[in-house]
Design a protein around this motif. Structure first.
Motif, PDB file in Angstrom:
ATOM      1  N   PHE A   1      85.771 -39.477  -1.778  1.00 16.01           N
ATOM      2  CA  PHE A   1      85.671 -38.245  -2.560  1.00 16.01           C
ATOM      3  C   PHE A   1      85.098 -37.123  -1.695  1.00 16.01           C
ATOM      4  N   HIS A   2      85.664 -35.931  -1.842  1.00 16.14           N
ATOM      5  CA  HIS A   2      85.152 -34.752  -1.143  1.00 16.14           C
ATOM      6  C   HIS A   2      84.079 -34.102  -2.011  1.00 16.14           C
ATOM      7  N   LEU A   3      82.870 -33.995  -1.460  1.00 12.75           N
ATOM      8  CA  LEU A   3      81.722 -33.505  -2.218  1.00 12.75           C
ATOM      9  C   LEU A   3      80.932 -32.500  -1.389  1.00 12.75           C
ATOM     10  N   PRO A   4      80.139 -31.649  -2.028  1.00 14.82           N
ATOM     11  CA  PRO A   4      79.344 -30.683  -1.264  1.00 14.82           C
ATOM     12  C   PRO A   4      78.188 -31.316  -0.502  1.00 14.82           C
ATOM     13  N   MET A   5      77.726 -32.475  -0.976  1.00 15.42           N
ATOM     14  CA  MET A   5      76.629 -33.176  -0.299  1.00 15.42           C
ATOM     15  C   MET A   5      76.684 -34.656  -0.666  1.00 15.42           C
ATOM     16  N   ALA A   6      75.893 -35.463   0.030  1.00 13.63           N
ATOM     17  CA  ALA A   6      75.885 -36.903  -0.212  1.00 13.63           C
ATOM     18  C   ALA A   6      75.436 -37.210  -1.643  1.00 13.63           C
ATOM     19  N   PRO A   7      76.040 -38.211  -2.298  1.00  8.97           N
ATOM     20  CA  PRO A   7      75.704 -38.537  -3.691  1.00  8.97           C
ATOM     21  C   PRO A   7      74.216 -38.727  -3.975  1.00  8.97           C
ATOM     22  N   PRO A   8      73.434 -39.396  -3.093  1.00  8.57           N
ATOM     23  CA  PRO A   8      72.006 -39.542  -3.411  1.00  8.57           C
ATOM     24  C   PRO A   8      71.293 -38.201  -3.588  1.00  8.57           C
ATOM     25  N   LYS A   9      71.718 -37.192  -2.839  1.00  9.95           N
ATOM     26  CA  LYS A   9      71.098 -35.872  -2.963  1.00  9.95           C
ATOM     27  C   LYS A   9      71.508 -35.181  -4.260  1.00  9.95           C
ATOM     28  N   MET A  10      72.642 -35.588  -4.814  1.00  8.30           N
ATOM     29  CA  MET A  10      73.133 -34.972  -6.048  1.00  8.30           C
ATOM     30  C   MET A  10      72.571 -35.659  -7.288  1.00  8.30           C
ATOM     31  N   LYS A  11      71.906 -36.801  -7.078  1.00  6.74           N
ATOM     32  CA  LYS A  11      71.277 -37.547  -8.170  1.00  6.74           C
ATOM     33  C   LYS A  11      72.281 -37.862  -9.282  1.00  6.74           C
ATOM     34  N   LEU A  12      73.416 -38.416  -8.870  1.00  4.56           N
ATOM     35  CA  LEU A  12      74.457 -38.764  -9.830  1.00  4.56           C
ATOM     36  C   LEU A  12      74.152 -40.103 -10.489  1.00  4.56           C
ATOM     37  N   ASN A  13      74.656 -40.268 -11.684  1.00  5.40           N
ATOM     38  CA  ASN A  13      74.459 -41.509 -12.432  1.00  5.40           C
ATOM     39  C   ASN A  13      75.490 -42.535 -11.970  1.00  5.40           C
ATOM     40  N   LEU A  14      75.153 -43.245 -10.892  1.00  2.00           N
ATOM     41  CA  LEU A  14      76.058 -44.224 -10.303  1.00  2.00           C
ATOM     42  C   LEU A  14      75.369 -45.577 -10.197  1.00  2.00           C
ATOM     43  N   PRO A  15      76.133 -46.669 -10.219  1.00  2.31           N
ATOM     44  CA  PRO A  15      75.536 -47.993 -10.025  1.00  2.31           C
ATOM     45  C   PRO A  15      74.817 -48.073  -8.678  1.00  2.31           C
ATOM     46  N   GLU A  16      73.725 -48.799  -8.637  1.00  2.87           N
ATOM     47  CA  GLU A  16      72.946 -48.934  -7.407  1.00  2.87           C
ATOM     48  C   GLU A  16      73.796 -49.481  -6.264  1.00  2.87           C
ATOM     49  N   GLU A  17      74.692 -50.408  -6.583  1.00  2.00           N
ATOM     50  CA  GLU A  17      75.527 -51.007  -5.554  1.00  2.00           C
ATOM     51  C   GLU A  17      76.419 -49.963  -4.882  1.00  2.00           C
ATOM     52  N   VAL A  18      76.884 -49.002  -5.669  1.00  2.19           N
ATOM     53  CA  VAL A  18      77.719 -47.930  -5.121  1.00  2.19           C
ATOM     54  C   VAL A  18      76.911 -47.083  -4.149  1.00  2.19           C
ATOM     55  N   ILE A  19      75.695 -46.743  -4.529  1.00  2.00           N
ATOM     56  CA  ILE A  19      74.832 -45.934  -3.660  1.00  2.00           C
ATOM     57  C   ILE A  19      74.554 -46.666  -2.349  1.00  2.00           C
ATOM     58  N   HIS A  20      74.248 -47.952  -2.437  1.00  2.00           N
ATOM     59  CA  HIS A  20      73.862 -48.714  -1.247  1.00  2.00           C
ATOM     60  C   HIS A  20      75.051 -49.015  -0.334  1.00  2.00           C
ATOM     61  N   ARG A  21      76.236 -49.204  -0.914  1.00  2.00           N
ATOM     62  CA  ARG A  21      77.392 -49.618  -0.109  1.00  2.00           C
ATOM     63  C   ARG A  21      78.284 -48.454   0.317  1.00  2.00           C
ATOM     64  N   SER A  22      78.007 -47.269  -0.159  1.00  2.00           N
ATOM     65  CA  SER A  22      78.840 -46.123   0.212  1.00  2.00           C
ATOM     66  C   SER A  22      78.439 -45.609   1.593  1.00  2.00           C
ATOM     67  N   SER A  23      79.358 -44.888   2.225  1.00  2.78           N
ATOM     68  CA  SER A  23      79.055 -44.253   3.512  1.00  2.78           C
ATOM     69  C   SER A  23      79.437 -42.783   3.432  1.00  2.78           C
ATOM     70  N   TRP A  24      78.623 -41.940   4.033  1.00  4.62           N
ATOM     71  CA  TRP A  24      78.795 -40.491   3.943  1.00  4.62           C
ATOM     72  C   TRP A  24      79.142 -39.922   5.312  1.00  4.62           C
ATOM     73  N   ASN A  25      80.187 -39.093   5.354  1.00  2.68           N
ATOM     74  CA  ASN A  25      80.566 -38.403   6.583  1.00  2.68           C
ATOM     75  C   ASN A  25      80.206 -36.933   6.429  1.00  2.68           C
ATOM     76  N   GLU A  26      79.174 -36.508   7.131  1.00  2.94           N
ATOM     77  CA  GLU A  26      78.677 -35.141   6.992  1.00  2.94           C
ATOM     78  C   GLU A  26      79.664 -34.118   7.539  1.00  2.94           C
ATOM     79  N   ASP A  27      80.387 -34.477   8.618  1.00  2.00           N
ATOM     80  CA  ASP A  27      81.345 -33.539   9.207  1.00  2.00           C
ATOM     81  C   ASP A  27      82.417 -33.127   8.206  1.00  2.00           C
TER      82      ASP A  27
END
Length: 318
Positions: free
Chosen positions: A262-288
């Protein structure tokens, strides 16, 4: 012609077209803000050959693994010398794919393993040209279009000042993408499908899970009012597009397992989205590229649980 921008209080501010300082200024802006080039992902700048004679401004790779020579001008490109310069770079790349592969591998190694970074076919490398300038002379465009049978793209980049802020506006127009055979005759690029994915990136089990994920994704898109997004099958992933911009993708990991990005303005943890913990831990963010990668099939999470990501991608890209 004068242009004005109105705010909520109907106060008009003048919009002033201002020039870039130099070609290097445009180059740096494009390289640092990689989404400005659409589906072309810049992976190196000022790449030099062994004899240091061939130094294209930027090299980029598109969804299908085509390498693009990005030729930047800070004024209206004119004359055949601009075209010939770009073609010399194309010739250098085709004659020296090993040098480009080394550069590409270095850049690839900087990415997370789930990051989409299309790989060219090094045995039969496709090379195109993207011309970048504030404005193009129609005659130059026609000369280029009439002379070449390789992929060609044009990107206009303009800078404006509104009060104390600067605004960048880009516009891209392409010719139909073709390659040429050994006789120099134009041939259309291959279409991608589930069949080609089965032949190149995954197995029967991977295709089955990917198709299921695709159907679930389409259902969620319909539920949130994004079923109008254009679906495009690319070499390594399926894009859901708003015009020339990807909103999200169904991608395959190097192991052939499907996930969603997904294309987002910032990493999901910074957006404080209501997501399963497993999604937060297993996701990877590309800042570029401002993309989050979710290995959905590996995690076993349902697509419905990712609706906050769909919603934020919708806000960000539509």
């Amino acid at each position: 012609m004068e242009v004005y921008l109105g705010n909520e209080d109907t106060v008009l501010e003048s919009i002033e077209n201002i020039p870039f300082d130099s070609e290097e200024d445009i180059e740096e802006m494009l390289y640092k803000n990689k989404t400005l080039m659409g589906d072309q992902y810049p992976f190196t700048r000022q790449a030099q050959s062994g004899d240091r004679k061939h130094i294209p401004d930027i090299l980029a790779v598109d969804d299908n693994g085509t390498i693009y020579v990005v030729e930047i001008k800070n004024a209206r490109p004119k004359g055949e010398e601009v075209l010939m310069q770009a073609l010399r770079y194309v010739h250098w790349i085709k004659k020296n794919p090993a040098e480009i592969k080394m550069i590409w591998i270095e850049r690839k190694n900087e990415q997370d393993e789930d990051t989409i970074f299309p790989e060219p076919d090094w045995n039969s490398i496709d090379v195109g040209i993207m011309f970048v300038a504030p404005v193009f002379d129609p005659q130059f465009v026609e000369i280029v279009r009439g002379s070449l049978s390789i992929p060609i793209k044009f990107l206009t980049v303009k800078k404006y000042r509104v009060g104390e802020k600067e605004i960048i506006i880009t516009d891209r127009f392409d010719r139909m993408e073709t390659t040429s055979d050994e006789r120099g005759l134009p041939t259309f690029k291959a279409e991608y499908s589930w069949k080609t994915y089965l032949e190149t990136v995954t197995d029967e089990k991977g295709i089955e899970s990917a198709k299921k994920l695709f159907e679930q994704t389409q259902k969620v898109l319909e539920d949130i009012g994004l079923n109008w997004l254009k679906v495009r099958f690319n070499k390594y992933y399926i894009a859901f597009k708003n015009g020339g911009r990807n909103v999200l993708e169904l991608y395959f990991t190097p192991k052939g397992v499907a996930g969603l990005s997904f294309h987002l303005p910032m990493a999901p943890p910074k957006m404080k989205l209501n997501l399963p913990e497993e999604v937060i831990h297993r996701s990877s963010w590309n800042e570029d590229y401002k993309i989050v990668y979710i290995p959905v099939v590996d995690i076993g999470v349902s697509v419905e649980e990712l609706i906050p990501l769909f919603t934020e991608a919708k806000k960000y890209r539509t």
